[in-house]
Design a protein around this motif. Structure first.
Motif, short mmCIF file in Angstrom:
data_model
loop_
_atom_site.label_atom_id
_atom_site.label_comp_id
_atom_site.label_asym_id
_atom_site.label_seq_id
_atom_site.Cartn_x
_atom_site.Cartn_y
_atom_site.Cartn_z
N UNK A 192 0.79 -1.22 0.00
CA UNK A 192 0.00 0.00 0.00
C UNK A 192 0.82 1.27 0.00
N UNK A 193 2.13 1.15 -0.08
CA UNK A 193 2.98 2.34 -0.06
C UNK A 193 3.15 2.97 -1.43
N UNK A 194 2.88 2.23 -2.49
CA UNK A 194 3.07 2.76 -3.84
C UNK A 194 1.82 2.52 -4.68
N UNK A 195 1.67 3.36 -5.69
CA UNK A 195 0.57 3.24 -6.65
C UNK A 195 1.16 2.88 -8.01
N UNK A 196 0.59 1.87 -8.64
CA UNK A 196 1.01 1.50 -9.99
C UNK A 196 -0.16 1.70 -10.92
N UNK A 197 0.09 2.48 -11.95
CA UNK A 197 -0.96 2.82 -12.90
C UNK A 197 -0.52 2.43 -14.30
N UNK A 198 -1.41 1.74 -14.99
CA UNK A 198 -1.12 1.30 -16.35
C UNK A 198 -1.96 2.12 -17.31
N UNK A 199 -1.30 2.70 -18.30
CA UNK A 199 -1.95 3.57 -19.27
C UNK A 199 -1.71 3.04 -20.67
N UNK A 200 -2.56 3.43 -21.57
CA UNK A 200 -2.38 3.11 -22.98
C UNK A 200 -2.40 4.42 -23.76
N UNK A 201 -1.34 4.65 -24.52
CA UNK A 201 -1.21 5.90 -25.26
C UNK A 201 -0.53 5.65 -26.60
N UNK A 202 -0.39 6.71 -27.38
CA UNK A 202 0.26 6.61 -28.69
C UNK A 202 1.44 7.57 -28.75
N UNK A 203 2.54 7.08 -29.33
CA UNK A 203 3.75 7.89 -29.46
C UNK A 203 4.19 7.88 -30.91
#
Length: 232
Positions: A192-203
């Motif tokens: 619970x000490x860190x947040x992991x976020x997964x995103x989808x984007x275009x480069x």
């Protein structure tokens, strides 16, 4: 069927080795899991099995008096293409939210089809299929590189939960690259000490990804990230 029949089977088998090698060349060059040897073996095995199917009348078994042998090579083709599906499944893998290996699986599947055509003696059709497959894998890839396009990137970013403003800063950095990015998943990790976020984007290109990575390193509280461009 005896040793005197081998010359008749030599051409389809040699053609299968050549066709499998041509298709496998691009995969080997790209460093994929299934390369030269795998494609050659798939094409050769398909040709061998189809040749056995079309020569069913020469198989060694006892024929009942008055019985006739009716061979159906299409059943062998169905069996080969069904079985190759298990091999194709072995080269498809998932990394995060990205699926890799689909093109390699498709090349194995069409290599098996080319081998079946060679085993059936349809050399012109097999040759046309080989040429078109190589064109799709090599030439169309070169063409696609010259077209304006953006690669889909799966981004995984981790920051400390107690870092004030880290989430907003990450969103701002991502938005500067792609205003239409979208969320895939939120997770609490490290107890619970860190947040992991997964995103989808275009480069647009590698330079854009490098710039994104450099900006993420400057965000206070970010402890890790992974940028995974989809490349099959």
């Amino acid at each position: 069927m005896d040793l005197s029949s081998l010359p008749d089977f030599a051409l389809p088998l040699l053609a299968a080795v050549l066709a499998g090698g041509l298709v496998g060349f691009e995969r080997e060059w790209r460093g994929r899991a299934a390369g030269f040897r795998t494609h050659i073996l798939v094409c050769l095995a398909s040709a061998l099995l189809m040749e056995a199917a079309v020569s069913q009348g020469a198989w060694r078994f006892d024929i009942l008096p008055g019985a006739q042998i009716v061979s159906d090579p299409a059943r062998m083709a169905h069996g080969v293409l069904t079985g190759i599906g298990f091999l194709c499944a072995g080269v498809i893998f998932r990394a995060g939210f990205s699926i890799h290996g689909l093109t390699t699986a498709a090349s194995l599947w069409i290599t098996a089809a080319i081998g079946l055509l060679l085993g059936a003696g349809l050399f012109a059709l097999a040759a046309a299929g080989t040429v078109l497959t190589v064109m799709v894998l090599l030439i169309l890839r070169l063409v696609s590189r010259r077209l304006p396009q953006k690669a889909v990137v799966d981004a995984e970013i981790v920051w400390r939960r107690d870092a004030a403003g880290a989430e907003a800063a990450v969103e701002a950095v991502v938005t500067d690259l792609d205003r239409r990015w979208r969320n895939d998943r939120f997770e609490l990790i490290d107890g619970g000490e860190s947040v992991r976020r997964t995103l989808r984007l275009k480069a647009g290109d590698g330079a854009a990804l490098k710039a994104l990575a450099a900006r993420l390193r400057t965000v206070e509280g970010v402890t890790g990230y992974r940028l995974d461009p989809r490349d099959d």
